[in-house]
Enzyme design. Structure first.
Site, short mmCIF file in Angstrom:
data_model
loop_
_atom_site.label_atom_id
_atom_site.label_comp_id
_atom_site.label_asym_id
_atom_site.label_seq_id
_atom_site.Cartn_x
_atom_site.Cartn_y
_atom_site.Cartn_z
N SER A 105 -13.25 20.30 -8.58
CA SER A 105 -13.47 21.18 -7.44
C SER A 105 -14.87 21.00 -6.86
CB SER A 105 -13.19 22.63 -7.85
OG SER A 105 -13.04 23.47 -6.73
N ASP A 146 -2.18 22.38 -4.30
CA ASP A 146 -3.60 22.71 -4.16
C ASP A 146 -3.98 22.72 -2.67
OD1 ASP A 146 -6.33 23.01 -4.39
OD2 ASP A 146 -6.67 21.11 -5.44
N HIS A 153 -4.40 24.28 -7.86
CA HIS A 153 -5.81 23.92 -8.06
C HIS A 153 -6.26 24.18 -9.51
CE1 HIS A 153 -9.76 22.92 -6.63
NE2 HIS A 153 -10.27 24.08 -7.01
#
Length: 302
Positions: free
Chosen positions: A164, A244, A276
């Site tokens: 991320s 995601d 995610h």
């Protein structure tokens, strides 16, 4: 009783943080820390180190059991996720995940505890992670501050990885490697897990956390082709997840890198039906096991 001005919210970025008009910052999630475990009998030992006293940057170093002291091990520098504003290298989830990866890939890992925004505005996270890589490089001649790296690390096999926001940071550090040589160190590969490269509602938060930004086209947010062309590594692996909200930008990164003129090799892996950072939320599921196996293989391959 709190005055109305003190309790009024100036900015709110759920689920990360809110800022009150008096300047106070409140994070929506706390950050639990677990201590390192430097037990020689454990499969993976860990300890905390100071990368820089000022600004204060630390890291957690992980080392597997050493069966052959003459065999040098690859080094992974890991950047955690959390929207640049929450999370820690010392968080239980990241401690467990990096430990498991170290055992699986038989590597040394340095998990960076960079300073968080908005209290420490971006680019603090990029600068701290670059400082951590330079700290790792300071051991290349065998005379750095940490004996594990001096004795056991192979500085010809260095990797970066992150998830991320941490994947965004990993990319930006790799760009800096391409611009600035690190004597004695060879960055072989970078792994980006569900990377954040803009294109979502979170962009407003990034722009807020980075006061000196260049808008939505800022290359730290949306990588420019010229930056992709000079990535300072040989191999790159991108992971995306079907459900995601960052999937599209992760896929675009892969496509842009292929047409940028970069001379390395890039691969993309998509996990269907997943959201995610699913691998952190449910690390024992089949797709999370597959993700870790592919990550370990990426590091171990010659």
């Amino acid at each position: 009783m709190e005055s109305s001005s003190n309790s009024e919210i100036a900015h709110e970025f759920f689920p990360f943080f809110k800022v009150y008009k008096d300047g106070r910052v409140e994070k929506f999630m706390g950050s639990e820390h677990v201590p390192p475990s430097d037990d020689p009998h454990m499969a993976v030992r860990s300890k905390d180190v100071v990368v820089s006293p000022e600004p204060a940057v630390s890291a957690r170093v992980f080392m597997p059991q050493i069966s052959d002291p003459s065999k040098k091990l690859p080094i992974l520098v890991y950047m955690h996720g959390g929207g640049f504003s929450i999370g820690s290298a010392f968080n239980p989830g990241y401690h467990k995940y990096v430990s498991a990866l170290v055992a699986k890939a038989n590597i040394i890992a340095v998990s960076v505890d960079y300073r968080l925004a908005p209290e420490h505005p971006i680019p603090a996270c990029y600068n701290d992670s670059w400082a951590a890589l330079k700290w790792v490089a300071s051991h290349a001649n065998g005379d750095g501050p940490d004996p594990w790296l001096n004795i056991h690390a192979d500085f010809g096999r260095v990797f970066l990885a992150g998830d991320s926001a941490g994947a965004n940071i990993s990319h930006n550090v790799a760009v800096r490697v391409g611009l600035t040589s690190l004597p004695g160190v060879k960055l072989i590969g970078v792994a980006l897990v569900h990377p954040y490269f803009g294109g979502t509602e979170d962009d407003k938060m990034w722009l807020y956390m980075c006061p000196e930004n260049k808008g939505l086209e800022d290359p730290r947010l949306k990588p420019a082709l010229e930056d992709l062309a000079r990535l300072g590594c040989e191999r790159l692996l991108v992971f995306v997840a079907e459900k995601d909200h960052l999937r599209e930008r992760g896929t675009c990164y892969y496509e842009d890198l292929k047409k940028s003129g970069w001379k390395g090799t890039v691969e993309i892996v998509e996990h269907e039906g997943e959201s995610h950072v699913f691998h952190l939320m449910k690390p024992k599921c089949d797709n999370a096991v597959d993700l870790m196996e592919r990550l370990a293989s990426f590091i171990k391959q010659d």
